[in-house]
Enzyme design. Structure first.
Site, short mmCIF file in Angstrom:
data_model
loop_
_atom_site.label_atom_id
_atom_site.label_comp_id
_atom_site.label_asym_id
_atom_site.label_seq_id
_atom_site.Cartn_x
_atom_site.Cartn_y
_atom_site.Cartn_z
N ARG A 104 0.85 -1.20 0.00
CA ARG A 104 0.00 0.00 0.00
C ARG A 104 0.88 1.23 0.00
O ARG A 104 1.76 1.37 0.86
CB ARG A 104 -0.86 0.04 1.27
N THR A 108 -1.31 7.41 -0.42
CA THR A 108 -2.63 7.26 -1.07
C THR A 108 -3.39 6.03 -0.57
O THR A 108 -4.59 5.94 -0.77
CB THR A 108 -2.46 7.09 -2.58
N ASP A 200 0.30 -3.56 12.14
CA ASP A 200 0.81 -3.88 10.79
C ASP A 200 1.20 -5.35 10.74
O ASP A 200 2.19 -5.77 11.35
CB ASP A 200 2.00 -2.98 10.45
N ASP A 203 4.80 -6.25 9.40
CA ASP A 203 5.86 -5.87 10.35
C ASP A 203 5.88 -6.81 11.56
O ASP A 203 6.95 -7.17 12.06
CB ASP A 203 5.66 -4.43 10.83
C1 PRP Z 1 -1.06 -4.97 4.26
C2 PRP Z 1 -1.85 -6.26 4.31
C3 PRP Z 1 -2.66 -6.21 3.03
C4 PRP Z 1 -2.93 -4.73 2.89
C5 PRP Z 1 -4.35 -4.46 3.32
O1 PRP Z 1 0.02 -5.09 3.44
O2 PRP Z 1 -1.04 -7.40 4.43
O3 PRP Z 1 -1.94 -6.69 1.91
O4 PRP Z 1 -2.02 -4.05 3.76
O5 PRP Z 1 -4.68 -3.16 3.12
P1 PRP Z 1 -5.76 -2.70 2.05
O6 PRP Z 1 -6.94 -3.60 2.22
O7 PRP Z 1 -6.06 -1.28 2.45
O8 PRP Z 1 -5.15 -2.80 0.69
P2 PRP Z 1 1.11 -3.90 3.28
O9 PRP Z 1 0.70 -2.98 2.19
O10 PRP Z 1 1.34 -3.28 4.63
O11 PRP Z 1 2.38 -4.64 2.76
P3 PRP Z 1 3.30 -5.74 3.51
O12 PRP Z 1 2.46 -6.96 3.74
O13 PRP Z 1 4.37 -5.96 2.52
O14 PRP Z 1 3.79 -5.14 4.80
N1 URA Z 2 -2.43 -3.51 6.80
C1 URA Z 2 -2.11 -4.01 8.02
O1 URA Z 2 -1.13 -4.75 8.17
N2 URA Z 2 -2.89 -3.66 9.06
C2 URA Z 2 -3.95 -2.86 8.95
O2 URA Z 2 -4.63 -2.60 9.95
C3 URA Z 2 -4.28 -2.36 7.67
C4 URA Z 2 -3.49 -2.70 6.61
#
Ligand code: PRP
Ligand code: URA
Length: 209
Positions: A104, A108, A200, A203
């Site tokens: 994400r 945005t 997160d 993380d």
């Molecule tokens: C997180 C999560 C989803 C997304 C959800 O990933 O694992 O993929 O956010 O958010 P959304 O429904 O608003 O799209 P992130 O973008 O943090 O990436 P990562 O798993 O690589 O940390």
């Molecule tokens: N991605 C995450 O990992 N946690 C949230 O709460 C939303 C998006």
């Protein structure tokens, strides 16, 4: 949302409590994500078709059932979806694994694609897309759109926590795709994090906090 299953089994709810707790470290967090994924997989595969089989028990011939040879693929959305793969494969050991890389944009909150590797034979496979979090729904909607372009036999989306906003967006984009989740939380905050949520997920799984 019509096509939604909330798995409120006591073991899932118990494990989810420790997953949400900010004092849970990465090692335990990873184990809990995997265990919950296995329990969600059990519900996700409840409608797998069966076929007749005849075997011999130590006592006699028996007419029984086996899963009707359907091929599957588990597709984690990177990174956090990786944490659910082994839990799914516990119950689907013959499944292939595809990968979709999305993150994400922090400003945005729109998904940014950076990787896609899927098996060629998707038209013969049931696809289980996995990601612990469905927040705005942007990542899941985008991932499913990429997969649909390869004509899979069937798709389901499996997550651990969903926000109402994400479910609404998901249903608007992909009303034909069932969603299986362990919880539907209250709302998103101003940074599009799920509340109360678990923070997160990527993380916490990979210890990059
Ligand atoms: C997180 C999560 C989803 C997304 C959800 O990933 O694992 O993929 O956010 O958010 P959304 O429904 O608003 O799209 P992130 O973008 O943090 O990436 P990562 O798993 O690589 O940390
Ligand atoms: N991605 C995450 O990992 N946690 C949230 O709460 C939303 C998006």
């Amino acid at each position: 949302m019509k096509n939604l299953t909330v798995v409120d089994h006591p073991l899932v709810q118990h494990k989810l409590t420790f997953l949400r707790d900010k004092n849970t470290g990465s090692q335990q967090f990873r184990a809990l994500v995997a265990e919950i994924a296995t329990l969600l997989c059990y519900e996700t595969t409840r409608d797998l078709p069966l076929t007749d089989a005849v075997i011999e028990t130590p006592l006699m011939k028996a007419s029984t059932k086996v899963v009707a040879g359907r091929k599957q693929v588990v597709v984690p959305i990177l990174r956090a979806g990786l944490g659910m793969v082994d839990g799914m494969l516990n119950l689907l050991p013959a499944a292939k694994v595809g990968h979709i890389g999305l993150y994400r944009d922090p400003e945005t909150h729109e998904p940014v694609e950076y990787y896609c590797k899927l098996p060629d034979d998707l038209p013969e496979r049931d696809v289980f897309v996995v990601d612990p979090m469905l927040a705005t729904g942007g990542s899941a909607v985008d991932a499913i759109t990429q997969i649909k372009a390869r004509n899979p036999r069937h798709i389901k989306f499996v997550c651990i926590i969903a926000a109402p906003e994400g479910l609404k967006a998901f249903e608007a984009a992909h009303p034909d795709v069932p969603v299986i989740t362990a919880a539907v939380d209250d709302c998103l905050n101003e940074h599009c994090y799920i509340c109360p949520g678990l923070g997160d997920a990527g993380d916490r799984i990979f210890g990059t906090l």
